[in-house]
Scaffold this motif. Structure first.
Motif, mmCIF file in Angstrom:
data_model
loop_
_atom_site.group_PDB
_atom_site.id
_atom_site.type_symbol
_atom_site.label_atom_id
_atom_site.label_comp_id
_atom_site.label_asym_id
_atom_site.label_seq_id
_atom_site.Cartn_x
_atom_site.Cartn_y
_atom_site.Cartn_z
ATOM 1 N N LYS A 105 11.134 -3.836 -9.662
ATOM 2 C CA LYS A 105 10.934 -3.892 -8.213
ATOM 3 C C LYS A 105 10.674 -5.340 -7.789
ATOM 4 O O LYS A 105 10.108 -6.120 -8.534
ATOM 5 C CB LYS A 105 9.757 -3.013 -7.795
ATOM 6 N N ALA A 148 9.711 -7.789 -4.034
ATOM 7 C CA ALA A 148 9.297 -7.816 -2.628
ATOM 8 C C ALA A 148 10.143 -8.864 -1.922
ATOM 9 O O ALA A 148 10.230 -10.008 -2.387
ATOM 10 C CB ALA A 148 7.816 -8.169 -2.514
ATOM 11 N N GLU A 153 14.555 -1.466 -6.768
ATOM 12 C CA GLU A 153 14.072 -1.337 -5.397
ATOM 13 C C GLU A 153 13.570 -2.677 -4.868
ATOM 14 O O GLU A 153 13.008 -3.468 -5.617
ATOM 15 C CB GLU A 153 12.919 -0.327 -5.328
ATOM 16 N N TYR A 169 11.127 -4.005 -1.697
ATOM 17 C CA TYR A 169 10.165 -3.627 -0.652
ATOM 18 C C TYR A 169 9.930 -4.828 0.256
ATOM 19 O O TYR A 169 10.093 -5.968 -0.169
ATOM 20 C CB TYR A 169 8.836 -3.196 -1.275
ATOM 21 N N LEU A 203 3.823 2.234 -1.100
ATOM 22 C CA LEU A 203 4.123 0.941 -1.699
ATOM 23 C C LEU A 203 3.651 0.903 -3.149
ATOM 24 O O LEU A 203 2.628 1.498 -3.487
ATOM 25 C CB LEU A 203 3.425 -0.176 -0.919
ATOM 26 N N PHE A 238 2.616 -4.395 -4.974
ATOM 27 C CA PHE A 238 3.177 -5.014 -3.774
ATOM 28 C C PHE A 238 2.091 -5.808 -3.052
ATOM 29 O O PHE A 238 1.047 -5.274 -2.703
ATOM 30 C CB PHE A 238 3.761 -3.963 -2.832
ATOM 31 N N PHE A 292 6.360 -1.420 6.862
ATOM 32 C CA PHE A 292 6.878 -1.609 5.520
ATOM 33 C C PHE A 292 8.196 -0.870 5.323
ATOM 34 O O PHE A 292 8.421 0.195 5.913
ATOM 35 C CB PHE A 292 5.847 -1.139 4.485
ATOM 36 N N ARG A 335 11.622 -0.029 2.331
ATOM 37 C CA ARG A 335 12.122 0.012 0.948
ATOM 38 C C ARG A 335 13.645 0.081 0.994
ATOM 39 O O ARG A 335 14.222 0.760 1.833
ATOM 40 C CB ARG A 335 11.578 1.241 0.218
#
Length: 164
Positions: free
Chosen positions: A78, A80, A116, A118, A145, A149, A158, A160
């Motif tokens: 993942k 951000a 993913e 975010y 989240l 994160f 927020f 995704r």
């Protein structure tokens, strides 16, 4: 004559332009009371973003920074999305800087098997909300989240994106 936009990985030579661009948008366009000191990542981009599955890019026109985007590695496949900013005159379809930056970051993440992405944003960035939604990001509750994160104090909304 139309001048092209070039995307490039961040290097230290762009630091002052990056800081100036981001602070101008935050403080002057959106009246967010945030300072350079509130964002220590801007003073150490290489060590903060450019590690693991993270990176930071600038959009340049004639050597001038007109946009930025970053992916911060938060582990477990993942990232951000951070620091997505585009100079006002370069927003929209004429230069397409936002799309170029976002799709470059998504493609880079896909190449590294990231699952993913975010992001957190402020309520004031309504146009950004529409942009992210148009590009496949789905609004999520903060409780959804990942624990890793990093929530910024100004972020209240927020999203995704699941990489196919």
């Amino acid at each position: 004559m139309f001048k092209s936009i070039f995307l490039k990985e961040y290097t230290i030579e762009y630091q002052s332009q990056v800081v100036d661009l981001i602070l101008h948008i935050q403080q002057n366009e959106y009246n967010i009371s945030i300072t350079k000191e509130d964002q220590p990542d801007l003073l150490d981009i290489e060590n903060f973003y450019q590690r693991g599955n993270g990176n930071f890019w600038v959009a340049l026109r004639e050597g001038i920074v007109v946009g930025t985007v970053a992916l911060l590695d938060i582990g477990n496949g993942k990232t951000a999305l951070r620091k997505m900013f585009v100079k006002q005159n370069y927003r929209g379809k004429t230069f397409n800087v936002s799309n170029q930056l976002l799709h470059h970051a998504i493609g880079w993440a896909r190449d590294r098997s990231i699952e993913e992405i975010y992001l957190g944003t402020t309520p004031q960035f309504v146009a950004a909300h529409r942009f992210y939604e148009k590009n496949g990001f789905v609004s999520v509750d903060p409780r959804e989240l990942p624990i890793s994160f990093p929530v910024m104090k100004v972020d209240k909304k927020f999203y995704r994106y699941i990489i196919q």
